[in-house]
Design an enzyme around this catalytic site. Structure first.
Site, PDB file in Angstrom:
ATOM      1  N   SER A 142       0.952  -1.455   0.129  1.00 21.83           N
ATOM      2  CA  SER A 142       0.094   0.204   0.253  1.00 21.83           C
ATOM      3  C   SER A 142       1.391   0.803   0.265  1.00 21.83           C
ATOM      4  O   SER A 142       1.845   1.300   0.476  1.00 21.83           O
ATOM      5  CB  SER A 142      -0.719  -0.265   1.531  1.00 21.83           C
ATOM      6  OG  SER A 142      -1.690   1.787   1.665  1.00 21.83           O
ATOM      7  N   TYR A 155      -1.620  -1.695  10.500  1.00 21.06           N
ATOM      8  CA  TYR A 155      -1.731  -1.961   9.018  1.00 21.06           C
ATOM      9  C   TYR A 155      -0.435  -1.216   8.468  1.00 21.06           C
ATOM     10  O   TYR A 155       0.335  -2.030   7.432  1.00 21.06           O
ATOM     11  CB  TYR A 155      -3.227  -1.163   8.499  1.00 21.06           C
ATOM     12  CG  TYR A 155      -3.043  -1.047   6.837  1.00 21.06           C
ATOM     13  CD1 TYR A 155      -4.212  -3.157   6.502  1.00 21.06           C
ATOM     14  CD2 TYR A 155      -3.382  -0.502   5.980  1.00 21.06           C
ATOM     15  CE1 TYR A 155      -3.915  -3.017   4.801  1.00 21.06           C
ATOM     16  CE2 TYR A 155      -3.636  -0.594   4.995  1.00 21.06           C
ATOM     17  CZ  TYR A 155      -3.550  -1.991   4.240  1.00 21.06           C
ATOM     18  OH  TYR A 155      -4.214  -1.845   3.256  1.00 21.06           O
TER      19      TYR A 155
HETATM   20  N1  NAP Z   1      -8.642  -0.514  -2.161  1.00 19.94           N
HETATM   21  C1  NAP Z   1      -7.580  -0.242  -1.906  1.00 19.94           C
HETATM   22  O1  NAP Z   1      -7.748   1.718  -1.493  1.00 19.94           O
HETATM   23  C2  NAP Z   1      -6.112  -0.513  -1.281  1.00 19.94           C
HETATM   24  C3  NAP Z   1      -5.496   0.747  -1.233  1.00 19.94           C
HETATM   25  C4  NAP Z   1      -3.567  -0.061  -0.688  1.00 19.94           C
HETATM   26  C5  NAP Z   1      -3.732  -0.900  -0.904  1.00 19.94           C
HETATM   27  N2  NAP Z   1      -4.901  -1.829  -0.440  1.00 19.94           N
HETATM   28  C6  NAP Z   1      -4.533  -3.441  -0.541  1.00 19.94           C
HETATM   29  O2  NAP Z   1      -4.991  -4.034  -1.706  1.00 19.94           O
HETATM   30  C7  NAP Z   1      -4.928  -5.715  -1.335  1.00 19.94           C
HETATM   31  C8  NAP Z   1      -6.765  -5.783  -1.812  1.00 19.94           C
HETATM   32  O3  NAP Z   1      -7.308  -4.943  -0.995  1.00 19.94           O
HETATM   33  P1  NAP Z   1      -8.739  -4.834  -1.270  1.00 19.94           P
HETATM   34  O4  NAP Z   1      -9.378  -3.710  -1.416  1.00 19.94           O
HETATM   35  O5  NAP Z   1      -9.111  -5.223  -3.135  1.00 19.94           O
HETATM   36  O6  NAP Z   1      -9.599  -5.441  -0.913  1.00 19.94           O
HETATM   37  P2  NAP Z   1     -11.263  -6.517  -0.392  1.00 19.94           P
HETATM   38  O7  NAP Z   1     -12.255  -5.926  -1.722  1.00 19.94           O
HETATM   39  O8  NAP Z   1     -11.064  -6.115   1.272  1.00 19.94           O
HETATM   40  O9  NAP Z   1     -10.771  -7.401  -0.660  1.00 19.94           O
HETATM   41  C9  NAP Z   1      -9.460  -8.406   0.062  1.00 19.94           C
HETATM   42  C10 NAP Z   1      -9.346 -10.080  -0.023  1.00 19.94           C
HETATM   43  O10 NAP Z   1      -8.680 -10.647   0.093  1.00 19.94           O
HETATM   44  C11 NAP Z   1      -9.652 -11.453   1.037  1.00 19.94           C
HETATM   45  N3  NAP Z   1      -9.360 -12.054   2.757  1.00 19.94           N
HETATM   46  C12 NAP Z   1      -9.702 -10.820   3.243  1.00 19.94           C
HETATM   47  N4  NAP Z   1      -9.535 -11.375   4.213  1.00 19.94           N
HETATM   48  C13 NAP Z   1      -8.533 -12.780   4.702  1.00 19.94           C
HETATM   49  C14 NAP Z   1      -8.467 -13.654   5.720  1.00 19.94           C
HETATM   50  N5  NAP Z   1      -8.163 -13.493   6.341  1.00 19.94           N
HETATM   51  N6  NAP Z   1      -8.275 -14.780   4.656  1.00 19.94           N
HETATM   52  C15 NAP Z   1      -8.179 -14.815   3.546  1.00 19.94           C
HETATM   53  N7  NAP Z   1      -8.547 -14.024   2.677  1.00 19.94           N
HETATM   54  C16 NAP Z   1      -8.589 -12.602   3.090  1.00 19.94           C
HETATM   55  C17 NAP Z   1     -11.476 -11.498   0.866  1.00 19.94           C
HETATM   56  O11 NAP Z   1     -11.738 -12.586   0.908  1.00 19.94           O
HETATM   57  P3  NAP Z   1     -13.362 -12.375   1.027  1.00 19.94           P
HETATM   58  O12 NAP Z   1     -13.904 -10.861   0.562  1.00 19.94           O
HETATM   59  O13 NAP Z   1     -14.287 -13.775   0.552  1.00 19.94           O
HETATM   60  O14 NAP Z   1     -13.806 -11.971   2.899  1.00 19.94           O
HETATM   61  C18 NAP Z   1     -10.646 -10.732  -0.268  1.00 19.94           C
HETATM   62  O15 NAP Z   1     -10.911 -12.012  -1.780  1.00 19.94           O
HETATM   63  C19 NAP Z   1      -4.523  -5.853   0.113  1.00 19.94           C
HETATM   64  O16 NAP Z   1      -4.065  -6.270   0.373  1.00 19.94           O
HETATM   65  C20 NAP Z   1      -4.990  -4.127   0.446  1.00 19.94           C
HETATM   66  O17 NAP Z   1      -4.276  -4.224   1.765  1.00 19.94           O
HETATM   67  C21 NAP Z   1      -6.134  -1.688  -1.111  1.00 19.94           C
END
Ligand code: NAP
Length: 283
Positions: A142, A155
């Site tokens: 991130s 985080y």
């Molecule tokens: N969104 C942003 O703006 C943003 C910005 C910077 C970095 N990131 C990083 O990018 C990555 C993806 O983010 P996202 O926003 O796309 O996340 P998201 O929409 O919350 O999706 C997260 C994914 O990880 C799975 N997951 C969550 N907790 C888990 C656990 N304990 N065990 C196994 N799987 C788990 C979820 O599965 P289920 O849905 O089935 O529970 C889902 O497939 C993350 O590492 C996040 O930190 C995101």
């Protein structure tokens, strides 16, 4: 033989974007989900429509024994070959004051956002070394790994740990020509309750130099590039995919963010045009 990839958290948002882009680039893919199977099935449908294979697994990656099991399963299903491991599944987890921190708060964020990444990477690297695959490991971190926000020491802190771990891992695995890199999204269009207003707000458009949030696909394209032969001399780096989000720092001397001020843009534009004219007259 098709290249193969395992993408954790490939059921929604950024992970789904990465998995689909990889399939477009010719990969057969395995993905994990945690609680929402329907998202994983949606990813699978989209990948199969591209003529590629997609395996889906439930995985609670906060549990210490799960990463190894999932990587082994993906390696088997993908024909005994893993070219690319993408550690994406993570969660925001606990945010709150350091004054009231508990061991449970730390574990909740650490197990998913750091331990799981290290264990998946280790399990994938073992297969690559055993199979003599000069593969890739890519961590989704991130922009918060580089920039501090309030209440974000866990985080943001563990995302920073992943970035630093990547550099050592890149050194260790260079012996096998396995490359290890990070992709660091900034604010990304990942719809979920409570975020709709944030991603569409004028505040976001004004705060991000490129005027908008990013998309899952934009992160997927960077993953595909880093894992490709086009990036064959790149290891140990972090690519920020954040539209310039964390560049601005303190805007000394500006009463408002300059790139959204019409008079600032007009002034810059007119000066540039005058310079072009002046240079042309000199010729
Ligand atoms: N969104 C942003 O703006 C943003 C910005 C910077 C970095 N990131 C990083 O990018 C990555 C993806 O983010 P996202 O926003 O796309 O996340 P998201 O929409 O919350 O999706 C997260 C994914 O990880 C799975 N997951 C969550 N907790 C888990 C656990 N304990 N065990 C196994 N799987 C788990 C979820 O599965 P289920 O849905 O089935 O529970 C889902 O497939 C993350 O590492 C996040 O930190 C995101």
């Amino acid at each position: 033989m098709n290249k193969t990839a395992l993408v954790t958290g490939g059921s929604h948002n950024i992970g789904q974007g990465i998995a689909i882009v990889l399939a477009e680039h010719g990969y057969d893919v395995a993905i994990t989900y945690n609680s929402r199977r329907e998202g994983a099935e949606d990813t699978q449908k989209q990948i199969e429509a591209l003529g590629r294979k997609c395996f889906i697994y439930q995985a609670s990656l906060e549990k210490a024994e799960v990463p190894q099991r999932i990587v082994d399963q993906a390696h088997k299903d993908l024909g005994g070959r893993l070219d690319l491991m993408v550690c994406n599944a993570g969660n925001g987890g606990f945010r709150g004051s350091i004054l009231t921190i508990t061991p449970e708060n730390v574990d909740e964020v650490y197990t998913v956002n750091f331990r799981n990444y290290m264990l998946c990477a280790g399990a994938a690297a073992r297969h690559m070394v055993a199979d003599k695959i000069e593969g890739n490991i890519i961590f989704i971190t991130s922009s918060r790994a580089e920039m501090a926000y309030p209440d974000d020491y866990l985080y943001g802190g563990f995302k920073a740990c992943v970035k630093r771990a990547t550099e050592s891992m890149a050194l260790d695995l260079s012996a096998y020509n396995i490359r290890v890199n990070c992709v660091a999204p900034g604010a990304t269009w990942t719809p979920r309750p409570g975020r709709e207003d944030l991603v569409k707000s004028p505040f976001v458009a004004e705060s991000i130099p490129l005027h908008r949030v990013g998309t899952p696909r934009e992160n997927g394209e960077v993953v595909a590039f880093l894992a490709s032969e086009n990036a064959s001399y790149i290891t140990g780096i972090t690519v920020r995919v954040d539209g310039g989000l964390i560049l601005p720092g303190m805007l000394e001397g500006h009463d408002k963010i300059p790139w959204v001020r019409e008079e600032w843009k007009k002034d810059q534009y007119e000066k540039a045009m005058a310079m072009i004219k002046e240079n042309a007259e000199k010729e």
